[in-house]
Enzyme design. Sequence first.
Site, PDB file in Angstrom:
ATOM      1  N   CYS A  73     -22.096  45.416  -9.460  1.00 47.61           N
ATOM      2  CA  CYS A  73     -21.045  46.226 -10.081  1.00 47.61           C
ATOM      3  C   CYS A  73     -21.666  47.592 -10.356  1.00 47.61           C
ATOM      4  O   CYS A  73     -22.854  47.799 -10.187  1.00 47.61           O
ATOM      5  CB  CYS A  73     -20.593  45.608 -11.399  1.00 47.61           C
ATOM      6  SG  CYS A  73     -19.980  43.954 -11.238  1.00 47.61           S
ATOM      7  N   ARG A  78     -20.453  49.943  -4.990  1.00 49.23           N
ATOM      8  CA  ARG A  78     -21.143  48.774  -5.584  1.00 49.23           C
ATOM      9  C   ARG A  78     -20.174  47.642  -5.906  1.00 49.23           C
ATOM     10  O   ARG A  78     -20.593  46.549  -6.290  1.00 49.23           O
ATOM     11  CB  ARG A  78     -21.879  49.188  -6.861  1.00 49.23           C
ATOM     12  CG  ARG A  78     -22.925  50.269  -6.671  1.00 49.23           C
ATOM     13  CD  ARG A  78     -23.516  50.690  -7.993  1.00 49.23           C
ATOM     14  NE  ARG A  78     -24.223  49.588  -8.609  1.00 49.23           N
ATOM     15  CZ  ARG A  78     -25.488  49.291  -8.361  1.00 49.23           C
ATOM     16  NH1 ARG A  78     -26.168  50.014  -7.494  1.00 49.23           N
ATOM     17  NH2 ARG A  78     -26.087  48.265  -8.932  1.00 49.23           N
ATOM     18  N   TRP A 126     -17.468  43.984  -9.007  1.00 50.89           N
ATOM     19  CA  TRP A 126     -17.525  43.029  -7.902  1.00 50.89           C
ATOM     20  C   TRP A 126     -17.578  41.678  -8.593  1.00 50.89           C
ATOM     21  O   TRP A 126     -18.564  41.354  -9.261  1.00 50.89           O
ATOM     22  CB  TRP A 126     -18.757  43.250  -7.035  1.00 50.89           C
ATOM     23  CG  TRP A 126     -18.757  42.409  -5.797  1.00 50.89           C
ATOM     24  CD1 TRP A 126     -18.183  42.701  -4.591  1.00 50.89           C
ATOM     25  CD2 TRP A 126     -19.323  41.104  -5.640  1.00 50.89           C
ATOM     26  NE1 TRP A 126     -18.379  41.685  -3.700  1.00 50.89           N
ATOM     27  CE2 TRP A 126     -19.066  40.674  -4.326  1.00 50.89           C
ATOM     28  CE3 TRP A 126     -20.012  40.252  -6.476  1.00 50.89           C
ATOM     29  CZ2 TRP A 126     -19.488  39.448  -3.821  1.00 50.89           C
ATOM     30  CZ3 TRP A 126     -20.445  39.012  -5.993  1.00 50.89           C
ATOM     31  CH2 TRP A 126     -20.168  38.639  -4.675  1.00 50.89           C
ATOM     32  N   ASN A 153     -23.343  45.055 -15.666  1.00 54.21           N
ATOM     33  CA  ASN A 153     -23.642  44.761 -14.257  1.00 54.21           C
ATOM     34  C   ASN A 153     -24.732  43.701 -14.279  1.00 54.21           C
ATOM     35  O   ASN A 153     -25.838  43.945 -14.758  1.00 54.21           O
ATOM     36  CB  ASN A 153     -24.132  46.017 -13.543  1.00 54.21           C
ATOM     37  CG  ASN A 153     -24.673  45.688 -12.152  1.00 54.21           C
ATOM     38  OD1 ASN A 153     -24.245  44.726 -11.532  1.00 54.21           O
ATOM     39  ND2 ASN A 153     -25.654  46.455 -11.688  1.00 54.21           N
ATOM     40  N   GLY A 154     -24.405  42.493 -13.793  1.00 52.06           N
ATOM     41  CA  GLY A 154     -25.394  41.411 -13.787  1.00 52.06           C
ATOM     42  C   GLY A 154     -24.728  40.092 -14.108  1.00 52.06           C
ATOM     43  O   GLY A 154     -23.505  39.967 -14.077  1.00 52.06           O
ATOM     44  N   GLU A 203     -28.428  42.031  14.310  1.00 51.04           N
ATOM     45  CA  GLU A 203     -27.866  43.130  13.504  1.00 51.04           C
ATOM     46  C   GLU A 203     -26.492  43.519  14.035  1.00 51.04           C
ATOM     47  O   GLU A 203     -25.561  43.778  13.277  1.00 51.04           O
ATOM     48  CB  GLU A 203     -28.821  44.319  13.516  1.00 51.04           C
ATOM     49  CG  GLU A 203     -28.272  45.613  12.941  1.00 51.04           C
ATOM     50  CD  GLU A 203     -27.811  45.497  11.482  1.00 51.04           C
ATOM     51  OE1 GLU A 203     -28.081  44.479  10.832  1.00 51.04           O
ATOM     52  OE2 GLU A 203     -27.148  46.444  11.016  1.00 51.04           O
ATOM     53  N   LYS A 260     -23.182  43.495  11.783  1.00 50.77           N
ATOM     54  CA  LYS A 260     -22.330  44.694  11.641  1.00 50.77           C
ATOM     55  C   LYS A 260     -20.884  44.364  11.996  1.00 50.77           C
ATOM     56  O   LYS A 260     -19.949  44.727  11.293  1.00 50.77           O
ATOM     57  CB  LYS A 260     -22.858  45.816  12.555  1.00 50.77           C
ATOM     58  CG  LYS A 260     -24.012  46.579  11.975  1.00 50.77           C
ATOM     59  CD  LYS A 260     -23.544  47.490  10.872  1.00 50.77           C
ATOM     60  CE  LYS A 260     -24.472  47.698   9.716  1.00 50.77           C
ATOM     61  NZ  LYS A 260     -25.226  46.624   9.188  1.00 50.77           N
ATOM     62  N   GLU A 290     -19.272  42.152   9.287  1.00 55.29           N
ATOM     63  CA  GLU A 290     -19.006  42.727   7.966  1.00 55.29           C
ATOM     64  C   GLU A 290     -18.027  43.894   8.042  1.00 55.29           C
ATOM     65  O   GLU A 290     -17.403  44.232   7.043  1.00 55.29           O
ATOM     66  CB  GLU A 290     -20.302  43.148   7.281  1.00 55.29           C
ATOM     67  CG  GLU A 290     -21.093  44.233   7.948  1.00 55.29           C
ATOM     68  CD  GLU A 290     -22.321  44.615   7.121  1.00 55.29           C
ATOM     69  OE1 GLU A 290     -22.303  44.447   5.895  1.00 55.29           O
ATOM     70  OE2 GLU A 290     -23.309  45.068   7.721  1.00 55.29           O
ATOM     71  N   HIS A 344     -29.032  26.294  25.413  1.00 56.44           N
ATOM     72  CA  HIS A 344     -29.338  25.142  24.539  1.00 56.44           C
ATOM     73  C   HIS A 344     -28.199  24.854  23.571  1.00 56.44           C
ATOM     74  O   HIS A 344     -28.427  24.362  22.473  1.00 56.44           O
ATOM     75  CB  HIS A 344     -30.650  25.424  23.789  1.00 56.44           C
ATOM     76  CG  HIS A 344     -31.794  25.683  24.717  1.00 56.44           C
ATOM     77  ND1 HIS A 344     -32.482  24.689  25.371  1.00 56.44           N
ATOM     78  CD2 HIS A 344     -32.328  26.849  25.180  1.00 56.44           C
ATOM     79  CE1 HIS A 344     -33.403  25.214  26.149  1.00 56.44           C
ATOM     80  NE2 HIS A 344     -33.336  26.524  26.059  1.00 56.44           N
ATOM     81  N   LYS A 391     -22.584  47.146  -1.887  1.00 60.01           N
ATOM     82  CA  LYS A 391     -23.741  47.802  -1.277  1.00 60.01           C
ATOM     83  C   LYS A 391     -25.054  47.231  -1.784  1.00 60.01           C
ATOM     84  O   LYS A 391     -26.001  47.107  -1.038  1.00 60.01           O
ATOM     85  CB  LYS A 391     -23.700  49.302  -1.595  1.00 60.01           C
ATOM     86  CG  LYS A 391     -24.802  50.110  -0.931  1.00 60.01           C
ATOM     87  CD  LYS A 391     -24.655  50.121   0.572  1.00 60.01           C
ATOM     88  CE  LYS A 391     -25.730  50.938   1.239  1.00 60.01           C
ATOM     89  NZ  LYS A 391     -25.646  50.807   2.712  1.00 60.01           N
TER      90      LYS A 391
HETATM   91  C1  AGP Z   1     -26.081  45.632   5.474  1.00 61.89           C
HETATM   92  O1  AGP Z   1     -25.102  46.123   6.390  1.00 61.89           O
HETATM   93  C2  AGP Z   1     -25.482  44.741   4.444  1.00 61.89           C
HETATM   94  N1  AGP Z   1     -24.569  45.485   3.655  1.00 61.89           N
HETATM   95  C3  AGP Z   1     -26.469  43.926   3.641  1.00 61.89           C
HETATM   96  O2  AGP Z   1     -26.846  42.874   4.484  1.00 61.89           O
HETATM   97  C4  AGP Z   1     -27.759  44.621   3.136  1.00 61.89           C
HETATM   98  O3  AGP Z   1     -28.586  44.947   4.232  1.00 61.89           O
HETATM   99  C5  AGP Z   1     -28.522  43.625   2.256  1.00 61.89           C
HETATM  100  O4  AGP Z   1     -27.708  43.310   1.150  1.00 61.89           O
HETATM  101  C6  AGP Z   1     -29.874  44.149   1.767  1.00 61.89           C
HETATM  102  O5  AGP Z   1     -29.662  45.292   0.980  1.00 61.89           O
HETATM  103  P1  AGP Z   1     -30.962  46.179   0.600  1.00 61.89           P
HETATM  104  O6  AGP Z   1     -31.519  46.728   1.873  1.00 61.89           O
HETATM  105  O7  AGP Z   1     -30.430  47.239  -0.316  1.00 61.89           O
HETATM  106  O8  AGP Z   1     -31.944  45.263  -0.079  1.00 61.89           O
END
Ligand code: AGP
Length: 615
Positions: free
Chosen positions: A2, A27, A74, A100-101, A489, A493, A496, A512, A610
């Site tokens: 958050c 966030r 969040w 936040n937490g 990756e 991408k 997400e 396999h 994020k």
């Molecule tokens: C990346 O596209 C994602 N949003 C997520 O996997 C991110 O890489 C992951 O949460 C790690 O975040 P950080 O690099 O800030 O530790």
Amino acid sequence: MCGIAAYLGQRLAVEILMDALRRLEYRGYDSAGIATLEHEKIHCCRAVGTISVLQRKLTDSPIPGSMGIGHTRWATHGSVTELNTHPHFSMNGKFAIVHNGVVENFASIREFLSLQGYVFYSDTDTEALVNLMAYHYAKEPANATKDRFLESVRKSLLHVRGTYGIAVVCQERPREIIGARNSSPLVLGIGKGELFLSSDVASFTAHTRDAVFLNDNELVHIKNDSFAITTLDREEVEAVRQQVDWDTVAAELNGYPHFMLKEIFEQPQALENALRGRIENETATAHFGGLQMTTDELRSINRIIFCACGTAWCACLVAEYLIERFARIPVEVEYASEFRYRNAPLDPKTLVIVISQSGETVDTLAAMREAQRRGTRVLAITNSVGSTIAREANGGIYQHSGPEIGVASTKAFTSQLCIVALLALHLGRLRDLSEAEGMEIIGAFKQLPSQAKSILDQSAHIQTIAARYQNCSDMIFLGRQSMFPVALEGALKLKEISYIHAEGYPAAEMKHGPIALVAPQCPVFCLACGEENIFEKTLSNMQEVRARGARTIVVAREDSPIGATDDVIWIPPAHAVTSSILATIPVQLFAYHMGVLRGCNVDKPRHLAKSVTVE
Ligand code: AGP
């Protein structure tokens, strides 16, 4: 997960806080709220949805005051409802908090308070915390020598098991705000006659760059235009003031439709920033200023464990290929969330390296602390100056990518790949990597920004390709060797950003089992631009899926003999140390265009945030 913000000064708090929340929205954006305090009355406005929904409510019903707290959520405890939206109030209405937490022991706190007659209106852990503060405040003698407000917050936090970054106001204490942190970030901004608190320094750099990054178990007590920092144990803390070098303009869209596209296009600059001052031509190696390790210590390392989450974890996989190939050091890659509980054998010659764009990912932070607890040195590769991971690591390397606002990591990822490539060169040249090989690698680094730009120029072409696949429901990404992490990756991408189910595999693994998935409605994205010794084998794997009806998109080196495919994205030939970086850009652009074509919120994808600061 958050974002919290607080302001105390002379200006209209709502304007300052809404600007801060807009910069914190990456966030979390399930709901948002603000509480201000004026003449011992707390005013509050909360709304489910993005910040713009809250803004409309505030426009209709403005709230006064030159101090206040704000939150963008969040959801962790409790569904997305207005009742669960922060700020939360104590039952008597005297206290308001943004958090936040996660308070892990909130149930026992709620149970204890219920026995004292407290009633709860939300499902959140935060409401338990704010009522605990009211409870302690009521029990503090009014003539107590210690500050009653501060003591009620302190005593409450001593009960808490879990993580927090909080800002609290008390109706009876106008012109005061208390902040505190444990594992969730909190930074103090010091302006002229005004003070700011936030989860992220970028939310107030428009007003001041004079910042103090709080550490775990520290509280900051703001009173009028002054502040004091103490620990939970009441020890005074001398504020370490830093000048933040980020410019808020850099965090604006600058004419791009989305932060994600802006940050994809910022990659040539981000790569230059990662390389700047780190190449030593005279000795054909790379140089880092922050490793805090002697060359003998670096030479004595006989094992490296990389830990990270998500996209950063994919960067660790590329690091494995490069460091094992060029520095001949055994590398293991671990999900941070697994490593922290795995009890891996560690010895003094093991080095742990964590990678984290935000520097606040709680699992990565916990993995680092676990390794350090067992006496292992930990280096951090991060983009966030002053972040918890940056400050607690034994040494590290800053990415200097600039603010990455889009939830999907793009420029931070390729910057991480560039840094692990530099690290492979540095470690290799301390061992058996020859000067000639070192100079070859340096030559590859020097071409990188312009090569990246040439691929970015294909964005319209990639958009055209994406349009042909926008309605697929599944997709497979294939790559071999250092292209395998790029395949992972690429799949992440696409997942997400466009919500399409996508998987990444080592190309040879298809036989396999996964090849059973292959069908016309499951296109295959093939990265045939890595190490040349596996180029033909990768193409064979592609032909195997084509023979079973799959449409294929290939990323390949210009003019390489790729055979039949439905679509191709050509990229410049590159050295093995930089080919993963270049191959990443097409999969980023493909995911971005697929997300836009499918009407997805590419900067704030559903369910994501994020910085994952909850476990
Ligand atoms: C990346 O596209 C994602 N949003 C997520 O996997 C991110 O890489 C992951 O949460 C790690 O975040 P950080 O690099 O800030 O530790």
